[in-house]
Each structure stands twice: as C-alpha cells, then as structure tokens.
Design a protein around this motif. Structure first.
Motif, short mmCIF file in Angstrom:
data_model
loop_
_atom_site.label_atom_id
_atom_site.label_comp_id
_atom_site.label_asym_id
_atom_site.label_seq_id
_atom_site.Cartn_x
_atom_site.Cartn_y
_atom_site.Cartn_z
N TYR A 28 -19.91 -28.45 19.38
CA TYR A 28 -21.00 -28.98 18.58
C TYR A 28 -21.02 -28.31 17.21
O TYR A 28 -20.32 -27.33 16.96
CB TYR A 28 -22.33 -28.82 19.29
N GLY A 29 -21.80 -28.86 16.31
CA GLY A 29 -21.90 -28.35 14.95
C GLY A 29 -22.37 -29.44 14.02
O GLY A 29 -22.43 -30.62 14.39
N LYS A 35 -15.41 -31.40 13.67
CA LYS A 35 -15.32 -31.34 15.13
C LYS A 35 -14.33 -32.39 15.67
O LYS A 35 -13.49 -32.09 16.52
CB LYS A 35 -16.70 -31.58 15.76
N VAL A 142 -27.18 -31.05 16.54
CA VAL A 142 -27.21 -29.71 17.12
C VAL A 142 -28.41 -29.55 18.05
O VAL A 142 -28.29 -28.97 19.13
CB VAL A 142 -27.24 -28.65 16.00
N GLU A 146 -28.04 -28.59 21.97
CA GLU A 146 -28.60 -27.33 22.46
C GLU A 146 -29.66 -27.54 23.53
O GLU A 146 -29.79 -26.72 24.44
CB GLU A 146 -29.17 -26.53 21.28
N GLN A 163 -18.14 -22.87 25.20
CA GLN A 163 -18.74 -23.67 24.14
C GLN A 163 -18.15 -23.24 22.81
O GLN A 163 -17.80 -22.07 22.62
CB GLN A 163 -20.26 -23.50 24.12
N ASP A 165 -19.07 -23.55 18.82
CA ASP A 165 -20.00 -23.89 17.75
C ASP A 165 -19.19 -23.94 16.46
O ASP A 165 -18.87 -22.92 15.86
CB ASP A 165 -21.10 -22.83 17.67
N GLN A 167 -18.26 -24.12 12.82
CA GLN A 167 -18.94 -23.74 11.59
C GLN A 167 -18.18 -24.27 10.37
O GLN A 167 -16.98 -24.52 10.43
CB GLN A 167 -19.04 -22.22 11.49
N ARG A 280 -29.78 -26.53 10.76
CA ARG A 280 -28.85 -25.69 10.00
C ARG A 280 -28.73 -26.13 8.54
O ARG A 280 -27.68 -26.01 7.92
CB ARG A 280 -27.47 -25.66 10.66
#
Length: 464
Positions: A28-29, A35, A142, A146, A163, A165, A167, A280
């Motif tokens: 995820y991100g 991704k 996200v 989550e 997982q 994440d 960035q 984010r």
C-alpha cells in the motif's frame, strides 16, 4: 517505462516467493508512488494473475476477476454467484499450480462489498495456506488498507506474512531519474518531489523552467489538475482540505495560523488535519527535543514537494494561468522559486545528515530533526542521549558563500537549546548552496563539518 530502484521491496517479494509455504502480502501507499510498477516488475518473469479492480458494480468486478482466473488456466468461465464462490474457484486452481495472484486497487472492491475481507480470511485460512502460492492485496487508499486489511478490527488481521508500505523516493533515490547537475537536481526535486510518476514526466534534456511551463502550467498537462484529482478520489468534499493545503504551502504552519487563514474553527480544523495526515498529505512536526505526543508547539507542512509547489504557485493563480501562464511563471514562480527550494534543501540536508551518520562522517545520533523555540530556530539538530552529544546544523540556499556570521549565530543559538548536561559535547555542520568564504574551514576546529552541494552529491553517490 524504465523501472527505477525499489531494490529492497523487490528483494523482499523475491525472498518470500522463493521460500516454501504460502505468502499473503499487503502492498500500500499513496497514489502515483509506483506500487503497480513494483508489482508488475516482480511478476514479470513469474507465473501470475494480475487483476486491477475498477470503480464499478460488484457483479461486474467479480465477473472480471473470475474471467482472469479462467483465462490463465485456459478454463471455461464458470457461473459464480458470490465472492465466496469466486475465491473457492481460485483456491481449487492454486492447488494445481504455484503462482502469484495480485489484486490491485483492492479498496474499490471493499467499497462495493465490505464483507470481502471476511471471504478472504476464509480463503487464506482454508485454501491459500495449503499452497506455495502468493496472494498480494494492493491499494492506494491508505486509510482503507490500514483499516480493512491491516487493522485490528479487520477479519484479515494477523493473516499477512509481510506488508510493504511503498514510499516516495528520497532525493538520493530520485537522483537516478533526475539527469541534472546537483544544484539543478535539488531545484527540480523541489518541484516534483519523490513521486515516481511526477519525476518521469519531466524531460531532463530540457531546462527546469521549460518543464514547469509544459508539464505543470499548461492546462492540458497531467500535473496541472493532479492534486485536485487526487483529493477528489480520496474525499467527497475536498474544498476545505484544499484551502488548508494552500494555507500550509504558503507558510501558515501552526494551527492558529491555519485557522486564521482558512476561517475554519479549531475543532473542525483538528479533524481535517488528522484526515490529511492519515492520507499522508501533511506531516506534523514538533521540535526534536520535545515529546511528539505532549508538545503544543506543532507545525504542519505539506508532505509532498510537488503538492507544496502546486498549492503555493498553481492553485492561487489558476485564473491567471489559464490566460497568461508565461506571466505567472516570470512574475510569480521564478522570483519566488529560490525561497521554495530553500525548504526542500533543508530536507535534503537532513537526508544527507543521516547518510553521513551511516558513513561515520558525523557522530551517531538517535534522533535528528528541526528545533525551534520562540524566535530561535535551527534547521537540523541531532541528539545522542547515551553520549550526551548534540549536533547543530544550518542549511543556506543563498547566492552568497556562507561566512563567519553564520558560525557565530549558530554558536549563540546552540547555547539556547536546553538539552543534555551543561558539559555536553557539541558537533556543528553547515550546508551551503554557494560554498563558503575563503579561509572559513581553516578557522574552525574538528567539531565543524562543511558541506557544499558537490559534497552532498558525493555523499549520496558513495552509497551506490
């Protein structure tokens, strides 16, 4: 499209797939962070089923998923009435062959059927774990990933084997893409940030101002409406969020300043800020010497350099850009770009400090961040509690070389940083776009380190 970096993420996926037993990965991100490209690169030379969900009715989503599975196995498409039957069908097929199954944009499926995580729980527990196959759930929302996949309340909680994440690229990673010299690379990064899609839209055979004009200021360019598009995909009513982002991007960073600029009361504002942090899109900073949970001295900043650029220069000038983009660039962006870049330069220097710590060019520090109190500010402060040592650093993106006055100023401010014992060890560093006046290095002792952009370039390149 050229695939850049992500070596650690690929290694993690490779290691998992080559290991015996099943795998259930969650990737995820934020949107545009790469991704999908990561997963396509991983799947490229492996047997796989890649399913990209869309915003459409549940029945059609499920039909497309089953068609993908049937197509891979050269099978007749079965009649399926629910997700439980669709996953049973997949499980039967995985019993005969080891492969990777990627479900991308998983939140779109959950939006149509919030029971899907429960069906997947049964699939993982009763079918996947008896195979050597890998299931990957990927998503850009996200908050949904989550809560519905990783959260304690999710039926899938505790089932994942790993997982990732994903960035945005750091400046060091982005240097593989930005084909400018170091100074222009810093300026360019202040515009695109580390989002791979934005980085790769720029043509580095052209000047930065040409890229800004063609890729951002043109109403037909992808990046012209990009932030508004991102917010509309995440939020039903983005107007207030956009006003908050504009306020923060234009220098109103405390809750009181944001409230005063936007006209949003402190109660609702707190909830809006929490949502933007969850997405984010903004970060909350406190002085590095303070407790993040207890400190009242919060400052907010836009978490992405491109969004900060857009909300500072594009959003407030949309009408003028529609009519005369050249005038906006020449009259507003170009004269104010150095001030915008100066903030990015501080972040890049902070990244450089961590790299210098890793390479033992600076002492080890447990925490590194910004510091301020009242009217005093220091760009970078590092804390080493076990050694009673502090690092104090300033970053100057100016056209003049740094001289003795900055040294004196930093020494004075160091005395006002209340941390450690009265006999603490102090280490200093200066970062300067235009270098340093002649003889400065000779006048300083071994507790001082000086970094020019070329030094940063060598520091980041040394790791490769």
């Amino acid at each position: 499209m050229t695939f850049y970096d992500r070596a650690d993420e690929l290694d993690a996926l490779d290691t998992a797939f080559e290991s015996p037993g099943h795998d259930f990965h969650v990737v995820y991100g934020r949107r545009r962070v790469g991704k999908t490209e990561l997963l396509k690169e991983f799947c490229d030379d492996r047997p796989h089923i890649y399913f990209l969900a869309a915003q459409e009715a549940e029945d059609r989503q499920r039909e497309k998923f089953v068609e993908k599975v049937a197509d891979y196995f050269d099978d007749r498409v079965p009649r399926i009435d629910g997700w439980d039957e669709a996953l049973d069908y997949l499980g039967d097929k995985l019993a005969t062959e080891r492969l990777v199954v990627v479900i991308d944009e998983f939140p779109y499926l959950v939006d149509e059927n919030d029971s899907l995580p429960s069906y997947l729980q049964s699939f993982v527990d009763e079918q996947l774990q008896d195979t050597d196959s890998m299931l990957v759930l990927c998503g850009s929302s996200v908050s949904t990933m989550e809560s519905e996949v990783l959260g304690h309340e999710s039926p899938l909680y505790g089932r994942r084997t790993r997982q990732i994440d994903v960035q945005p690229f750091s400046f060091q990673q982005a240097r593989d893409v930005i084909a400018y010299d170091i100074e222009d690379a810093i300026r360019s990064f202040a515009v695109t940030g580390g989002t791979p899609m934005y980085l790769t839209l720029f043509d580095y055979d052209r000047s930065l101002d040409e890229n800004i004009r063609t890729q951002i200021l043109s109403p037909t360019a992808v990046l012209y409406n990009e932030p508004e598009f991102l917010l509309r995909t995440e939020l039903r009513k983005p107007a207030r969020y956009m006003s908050i982002l504009e306020a923060v991007a234009t220098g109103h960073t405390t809750p009181n300043e944001i409230a005063g600029t936007t006209g949003i009361d402190s109660g609702p504002l707190s909830k809006y800020l929490q949502t933007l942090r969850r997405l984010r899109l903004i970060d909350r900073d406190v002085p590095v010497t303070a407790s993040a949970k207890q400190s009242k001295r919060s400052r907010y900043r836009v978490a992405d350099e491109f969004l900060r650029f857009w909300f500072r220069f594009v959003e407030p000038n949309r009408s003028s850009i529609e009519e005369a983009p050249e005038i906006v660039y020449d009259g507003t962006i170009e004269p104010n770009l150095p001030d915008h870049v100066a903030t990015t330069f501080e972040d890049i220097c902070l990244e450089g400090v961590w790299e210098a710590i890793r390479r033992s060019e600076l002492g080890p520090y447990a925490e590194v961040g910004r510091w301020w109190y009242g009217e005093d500010e220091i760009d970078i402060v590092g804390l080493a509690p076990d050694d009673d040592r502090i690092l104090l650093a300033e970053c100057k993106w100016t056209t003049e070389p740094v001289g003795h006055s900055l040294v004196s100023s930093l020494r004075d401010k160091a005395d006002r940083v209340r941390w450690g014992s009265p006999t603490r060890d102090e280490e200093f560093a200066l970062f300067s776009r235009s270098g340093f006046v002649e003889g400065l290095a000779d006048d300083l002792n071994d507790n001082w380190s000086l970094f020019s952009p070329e030094d940063l370039k060598n520091l980041f390149a040394a790791e490769k």
